[in-house]
Each structure stands twice: as C-alpha cells, then as structure tokens.
Design an enzyme around this catalytic site. Structure first.
Site, PDB file in Angstrom:
ATOM      1  N   ASP A  55       0.814  -1.221   0.000  1.00 25.64           N
ATOM      2  CA  ASP A  55       0.000   0.000   0.000  1.00 25.64           C
ATOM      3  C   ASP A  55       0.848   1.273   0.000  1.00 25.64           C
ATOM      4  O   ASP A  55       0.441   2.305   0.527  1.00 25.64           O
ATOM      5  CB  ASP A  55      -0.962   0.028   1.205  1.00 25.64           C
ATOM      6  CG  ASP A  55      -1.903  -1.150   1.197  1.00 25.64           C
ATOM      7  OD1 ASP A  55      -2.297  -1.581   0.107  1.00 25.64           O
ATOM      8  OD2 ASP A  55      -2.236  -1.644   2.296  1.00 25.64           O
ATOM      9  N   LYS A 110       1.995   2.105  -5.041  1.00 26.19           N
ATOM     10  CA  LYS A 110       2.558   1.517  -6.272  1.00 26.19           C
ATOM     11  C   LYS A 110       1.646   1.790  -7.463  1.00 26.19           C
ATOM     12  O   LYS A 110       2.112   2.028  -8.571  1.00 26.19           O
ATOM     13  CB  LYS A 110       2.734  -0.008  -6.113  1.00 26.19           C
ATOM     14  CG  LYS A 110       3.692  -0.401  -5.021  1.00 26.19           C
ATOM     15  CD  LYS A 110       3.718  -1.905  -4.837  1.00 26.19           C
ATOM     16  CE  LYS A 110       2.412  -2.488  -4.315  1.00 26.19           C
ATOM     17  NZ  LYS A 110       2.043  -2.095  -2.946  1.00 26.19           N
ATOM     18  N   GLY A 111       0.298   1.735  -7.219  1.00 32.32           N
ATOM     19  CA  GLY A 111      -0.663   1.961  -8.299  1.00 32.32           C
ATOM     20  C   GLY A 111      -0.470   3.332  -8.911  1.00 32.32           C
ATOM     21  O   GLY A 111      -0.388   3.479 -10.130  1.00 32.32           O
ATOM     22  N   ALA A 127      -4.149  -7.847  -3.598  1.00 31.81           N
ATOM     23  CA  ALA A 127      -3.651  -6.499  -3.892  1.00 31.81           C
ATOM     24  C   ALA A 127      -4.815  -5.538  -4.134  1.00 31.81           C
ATOM     25  O   ALA A 127      -5.868  -5.934  -4.619  1.00 31.81           O
ATOM     26  CB  ALA A 127      -2.757  -6.542  -5.125  1.00 31.81           C
ATOM     27  N   GLY A 128      -4.579  -4.294  -3.800  1.00 36.34           N
ATOM     28  CA  GLY A 128      -5.534  -3.234  -4.132  1.00 36.34           C
ATOM     29  C   GLY A 128      -4.729  -2.017  -4.519  1.00 36.34           C
ATOM     30  O   GLY A 128      -4.085  -1.403  -3.672  1.00 36.34           O
ATOM     31  N   HIS A 129      -4.717  -1.700  -5.799  1.00 31.64           N
ATOM     32  CA  HIS A 129      -3.926  -0.578  -6.290  1.00 31.64           C
ATOM     33  C   HIS A 129      -4.865   0.528  -6.745  1.00 31.64           C
ATOM     34  O   HIS A 129      -5.688   0.323  -7.629  1.00 31.64           O
ATOM     35  CB  HIS A 129      -3.009  -1.025  -7.439  1.00 31.64           C
ATOM     36  CG  HIS A 129      -2.022  -2.073  -7.025  1.00 31.64           C
ATOM     37  ND1 HIS A 129      -1.147  -2.673  -7.890  1.00 31.64           N
ATOM     38  CD2 HIS A 129      -1.762  -2.617  -5.810  1.00 31.64           C
ATOM     39  CE1 HIS A 129      -0.395  -3.540  -7.222  1.00 31.64           C
ATOM     40  NE2 HIS A 129      -0.767  -3.525  -5.968  1.00 31.64           N
ATOM     41  N   THR A 130      -4.718   1.696  -6.129  1.00 29.60           N
ATOM     42  CA  THR A 130      -5.620   2.802  -6.419  1.00 29.60           C
ATOM     43  C   THR A 130      -4.961   3.782  -7.371  1.00 29.60           C
ATOM     44  O   THR A 130      -3.822   4.194  -7.140  1.00 29.60           O
ATOM     45  CB  THR A 130      -5.978   3.550  -5.113  1.00 29.60           C
ATOM     46  OG1 THR A 130      -6.263   2.586  -4.114  1.00 29.60           O
ATOM     47  CG2 THR A 130      -7.165   4.479  -5.311  1.00 29.60           C
ATOM     48  N   GLN A 156       1.914  -6.064  -3.234  1.00 28.84           N
ATOM     49  CA  GLN A 156       2.390  -6.178  -1.851  1.00 28.84           C
ATOM     50  C   GLN A 156       3.703  -5.393  -1.666  1.00 28.84           C
ATOM     51  O   GLN A 156       3.897  -4.404  -2.348  1.00 28.84           O
ATOM     52  CB  GLN A 156       2.545  -7.648  -1.435  1.00 28.84           C
ATOM     53  CG  GLN A 156       1.225  -8.377  -1.227  1.00 28.84           C
ATOM     54  CD  GLN A 156       0.596  -8.885  -2.510  1.00 28.84           C
ATOM     55  OE1 GLN A 156       1.234  -9.527  -3.316  1.00 28.84           O
ATOM     56  NE2 GLN A 156      -0.681  -8.609  -2.713  1.00 28.84           N
ATOM     57  N   THR A 194       2.957 -12.600   2.741  1.00 26.68           N
ATOM     58  CA  THR A 194       2.067 -13.200   1.754  1.00 26.68           C
ATOM     59  C   THR A 194       2.791 -14.423   1.166  1.00 26.68           C
ATOM     60  O   THR A 194       3.911 -14.743   1.560  1.00 26.68           O
ATOM     61  CB  THR A 194       1.639 -12.168   0.690  1.00 26.68           C
ATOM     62  OG1 THR A 194       0.588 -12.744  -0.105  1.00 26.68           O
ATOM     63  CG2 THR A 194       2.805 -11.744  -0.215  1.00 26.68           C
ATOM     64  N   THR A 251      -7.666  -1.074   0.573  1.00 26.76           N
ATOM     65  CA  THR A 251      -8.383  -0.983  -0.701  1.00 26.76           C
ATOM     66  C   THR A 251      -9.174  -2.265  -0.961  1.00 26.76           C
ATOM     67  O   THR A 251     -10.248  -2.237  -1.551  1.00 26.76           O
ATOM     68  CB  THR A 251      -7.365  -0.784  -1.854  1.00 26.76           C
ATOM     69  OG1 THR A 251      -6.474   0.256  -1.484  1.00 26.76           O
ATOM     70  CG2 THR A 251      -8.032  -0.419  -3.153  1.00 26.76           C
ATOM     71  N   LEU A 286       3.908  12.423   1.103  1.00 25.10           N
ATOM     72  CA  LEU A 286       4.612  13.417   1.921  1.00 25.10           C
ATOM     73  C   LEU A 286       3.612  14.411   2.510  1.00 25.10           C
ATOM     74  O   LEU A 286       3.746  14.871   3.636  1.00 25.10           O
ATOM     75  CB  LEU A 286       5.653  14.154   1.064  1.00 25.10           C
ATOM     76  CG  LEU A 286       6.578  15.087   1.833  1.00 25.10           C
ATOM     77  CD1 LEU A 286       7.550  14.307   2.699  1.00 25.10           C
ATOM     78  CD2 LEU A 286       7.344  16.015   0.899  1.00 25.10           C
ATOM     79  N   SER A 300       5.685  12.226  -4.209  1.00 21.54           N
ATOM     80  CA  SER A 300       4.246  12.314  -4.452  1.00 21.54           C
ATOM     81  C   SER A 300       3.577  13.058  -3.301  1.00 21.54           C
ATOM     82  O   SER A 300       3.862  12.807  -2.131  1.00 21.54           O
ATOM     83  CB  SER A 300       3.683  10.890  -4.585  1.00 21.54           C
ATOM     84  OG  SER A 300       2.281  10.927  -4.625  1.00 21.54           O
TER      85      SER A 300
END
Ligand code: GDP
Ligand code: IMO
Ligand code: MG
Length: 459
Positions: free
Chosen positions: A13, A16-17, A39-42, A223, A238, A298, A331, A412
């Site tokens: 989390d 990465k997305g 996984a949950g990539h937003t 992950q 995992t 996510t 940040l 970011s």
C-alpha cells in the site's frame, strides 16, 4: 529501451498503483508478476478513482499492453468483475493478456483461507481471506489448476472432479465445512473460461518479443518487500515474492533483461494484518496519520496500522531489491506536524542494531531508535518542484535519501497524477539522482543502455 521493475519497499500500500500509472506513460507494456486479488492498487485520474486488484495499473493508457503474468494467482470471478467495471467506464481492456501458466484461485482456496485463519486463533496472519496462500500452496504441491487447464473443457472436467472431491475431504474432515458440489464448480469455471479465453496467451513469449523489439516494459509488483515469502517478516507475509527478483521468475524473463528497479515507499509506514511493526503508533499520532492518509485497505476496508518511517526497513529494501532509486509518496500527509520522527536503528536486547534481524522473535523485540526532524506545518499538495517545497520538507527527503543511501527520483504529494514532483526521470535519466549523490551505484552498466527511446514523463 529500459525495462523497469516497480516494487513496494515496505508492507504494501505504498502507492505503487499511482507510481505505476504515472510511469506507464513511458511504457509499451506493463506486467504484473505476482500476487492475486489480495492487492488493491488505487489510481486517481482527473478526479476518477480506479481500484485495481489484478489488472496492471497501465490499463488506463489505451495503447499500453497489460499482462497478468505467470507468477500471479487469478481469481477469475474477481477478474471478470474488474473487466466489467472498466468496460462500464469505457476503458478498453482489449490489450489485456493473461498468462496461460498462472494458477487459478478456486472456491475451496477461499474457504480454506478463511477457515484456517479462524483455526489459528491468536496465531492468525490477518490474511485478506482471498485464498492466496492456499492457491500458492497447491501450486507448490503440484495440485494446482492453471489458466491453460481452464481452456481445455474436457480435461478440466476430469481434473476438477478429482480435485474438488479431494478438497472436500479437507473441508469436511479438517474444518467441519459442507462439501462443494463438483458439478457446480465445473459449470461456474467453464463459464469463466469462455469469458477469459480471448485474453489467455503464452505471456513469457509475448514479453520476450516485446524485449526484442526494444519496447519499454514496466514490471508492477504487488504487496511489498516486508511481505515477501522469503525475505519478509515471516510468517506474517504473503505467499509470493514481491521483491524485484520475483519479477524475473513471475514474468519469465532473465535478470539480464532488467535495467532499473524503483522502490515505492510512503513518507511514513503502514501495515495491514498481524505481525511486528516497531514504529507503530498506537496513539493519537497513529490516528492522525490514518485520518490524513485515509489509511483503510483498498481490498478489505480494514484499518491500516500506522507509524513513523522506518529507515532500517528502508535500507533493507534497498539491499534486497537492488534499488536504483525511490519514489516517496504521501509526503503531504505529514504537512501538519510540528515534529517528525524517523527510526534510524533498533535497540535489541540493549544493543544498537542497524540491520533487520532475520528471526521473527528478535524482530518482535526490536525497539526503534528515533531521530526527530522539524516539520513544515504548511501544505505541500500544490508543490510541483523541489524549489516549491518548504525547506524542512526538502530536508526530510534528503535525510531519508542519505539514511537509505539511495536517490529519491519521485516525490508524491497527493493521489492524482499531477500531484507529483519528478526530481529526475527514473526510467531514462542517469543511474544517479539529484538528492543523494551515490558514490558507488549498484548498477554496473553504463548510460548507453538507457539513451535510446527517450520519452518524457508527462503528468
Ligand atoms: P498500492 O497498493 O501500493 O497501490 O497503494 P494503495 O492504492 O493500496 O494505497 C495508497 C493510497 O494512497 C491510495 O488511496 C492512493 O490514492 C493514495 N495516494 C497515493 N499517493 C498519494 C500521495 O502522495 N498523497 C496522498 N494523500 N495520497 C496518495
Ligand atoms: P498491495 O498490492 C497490504 C497482507 C495481508 C496479510 C498478509 C497475508 O495493495 O500493496 P494474504 O491474503 O496475501 O495471504 O495476506 O499480507 N497483504 C497486504 N497488505 N497491501 C497488500 O497489497 C497486501 N496483500 C496482502 O494484510 O497481513
Ligand atoms: Mg494496496
């Protein structure tokens, strides 16, 4: 040509997305190489939020080929839901390819994951209960079902009949659960097979062809390093290899084909599930980070555990992944704070310890040693260059880069694409970034490898 691996440098989390989506603008192909629907990539684009579980984050670029690689485990039901959601939003999924050798998550995998977590009681791992561990366990045990099996209805029927009957014994005898109806499972999965058939290919061959054509390939990790089965905080990990080396195995490419490795780390730390977390803040500070960072899973909606940045883990991630540079995300979440702590070492049994201990018991006993840095107490959300950043924010980033001995190439400051500072093009720029002038770069090859096909990153 540059083939780049993007990995999570913490416990997942990390954003990465967002970073993969950003870099996908320079990629011709994006490959997910491990993990499944845990996984949950937003990805947030022009105010619209996309939550991706299996489909690579490059899917939002119409001409980018996206591959779900051999090392992943595929829950076809969830994948089809994801395809439907993208179709409804008029995002083309024609360029999505699925590896014929990826393993398939079956209903009994989900049931066993859930039941075994309950049985573990106090020793539970806190899995996503998506059947990930049991799917990889069957792969290792050589009783798994692969995508290629789904494509062959007659042999699938026989294979599933045997497998479901075998797993029913486990469900009934070990977990007191009702058995599954083999015929119902066969019908369900034959239906999924027909929907997914047009996408299933020999993915390693496709990737090889792209490499030969000198196309830019991005390998997207799921992950994070500390969740890696071999190199993470076992057993609270995992069941796959999110580290950069996993990209070669999971995509089916040789290590000589990888040009760069980019690590993604939050400006603080989060963790979902059980397991030791030395810098965790079980107090108002943890709540503030959770609120400001919207730290809720996510995939499962669970509260993420929050704490200070851990430099010991950061250095470990640099080592295990051979990181060329870092993208530091979120940040902006620290904007309000008067003071910020960074863990620079651990105290273990009265000794100062600068490396992650390999033993789970020792890691659980590590106490963080902090360095306190001044906060900046003003918004960074609109900063678009290093010059725009408050001096204390820049100092914080420099401190992290020096602590981990790795350059920071991206910063970011918000979820959307434009809330980003590209310090240096991490794909085509020199293998040395501005924030930390590393004397001894890990990469041994010269700049010539990266000079061709330069495409600017446009956000
Ligand atoms: P992933 O699994 O590594 O892709 O990360 P997730 O998508 O699970 O979690 C990261 C969350 O932070 C998502 O909701 C992102 O939209 C959000 N995010 C990413 N980068 C930033 C950032 O720089 N600032 C803020 N405030 N949110 C961010
Ligand atoms: P992304 O790709 C954060 C955690 C679970 C649990 C452990 C094992 O979004 O960063 P599993 O279901 O994989 O057997 O659970 O791993 N976990 C994640 N934590 N982000 C993820 O993915 C995760 N995927 C699994 O919470 O602690
Ligand atoms: Mg996530």
């Amino acid at each position: 040509m540059a083939n780049v691996v993007v990995i999570g440098a913490q416990w997942g989390d990390e954003g990465k997305g967002k970073i993969t989506d950003l870099l996908s603008n320079s990629a011709d192909m994006v490959v997910r190489y491990q993990g499944g629907v845990n996984a949950g990539h937003t990805v947030v684009v022009k105010g619209q939020t996309f939550k991706l579980h299996l489909i690579p984050s490059g899917i939002l670029y119409p001409s980018t080929e996206c591959i779900i690689g051999s090392g992943t485990v595929i829950d076809p039901k969830v994948l089809i839901q994801e395809l439907d959601q993208l179709d409804a939003l008029h995002i083309s999924t024609e360029n999505l390819l699925i590896s014929s050798t990826a393993h398939v998550t079956m209903p009994y995998h989900r049931l066993i994951d859930q039941a075994s977590e309950e049985r573990r009681g106090d020793h539970k791992i806190g899995t996503t209960k998506r059947g990930i561990g049991p799917t990889y366990a069957d792969k290792s045990e050589r009783t798994g079902i692969r995508m290629i099996d789904l494509m062959e209805p007659e042999s699938l029927r026989k294979l599933l009949h045997w497998t479901v009957t075998h797993k029913n014994a486990v469900l009934e005898k070990l977990y007191d659960l009702p058995p599954l109806d083999p015929e119902a499972v066969i019908q369900e999965y034959l239906g999924y097979a027909e929907r997914l058939r047009p996408h299933v290919v020999d993915s390693s061959l496709r990737i090889h062809e792209a490499i030969r054509q000198r196309r830019n390939i991005l390998f997207e990790g799921a992950q994070g390093t500390l969740l890696d089965l071999d190199h993470g905080t076992y057993p609270y990990v995992t069941s796959s290899n999110p580290v950069a080396g996993g990209a070669c195995v999971g995509a089916g490419v040789g290590p000589t084909m990888i040009d760069r490795v980019i690590g993604v780390a939050k400006a603080y730390t989060t963790r979902v599930g059980e397991g030791p977390f030395p810098t965790e803040q079980l107090n108002e500070m943890g709540e503030l980070l959770r609120d400001r960072g919207a730290e809720f899973g996510t995939t499962t909606g669970r509260e993420r555990r929050c704490g200070w940045f851990d430099g010991v883990i950061g250095r470990y991630a640099v080592r295990i992944n051979g990181l060329d540079c870092l993208a530091i995300t979120k940040l902006d979440v620290l904007d309000e704070l008067a003071e910020i702590q960074v863990c620079v070492a651990y105290d273990l049994d009265g000794e100062r310890c600068h490396e992650l201990p390999t033993g789970a018991r020792q890691f659980a006993q590590c106490r963080p040693v902090y360095k306190t840095l001044p906060g900046w107490q003003q918004s960074t959300a609109d900063c678009r260059s290093l010059e725009d950043l408050p001096a204390a924010a820049l100092n914080y980033l420099k401190f992290l880069a020096e602590l981990m001995e790795v350059p920071i190439a991206i910063v970011s400051l918000g979820a959307s694409r434009d809330q980003t500072i590209i310090v240096e093009d991490p794909i085509h720029g020199p293998k040395r970034a501005l924030l930390y002038d590393r004397a001894q770069p890990i990469g041994l090859r010269g700049e010539a490898t990266h000079s061709a096909a330069i495409r600017a990153i446009e956000v």
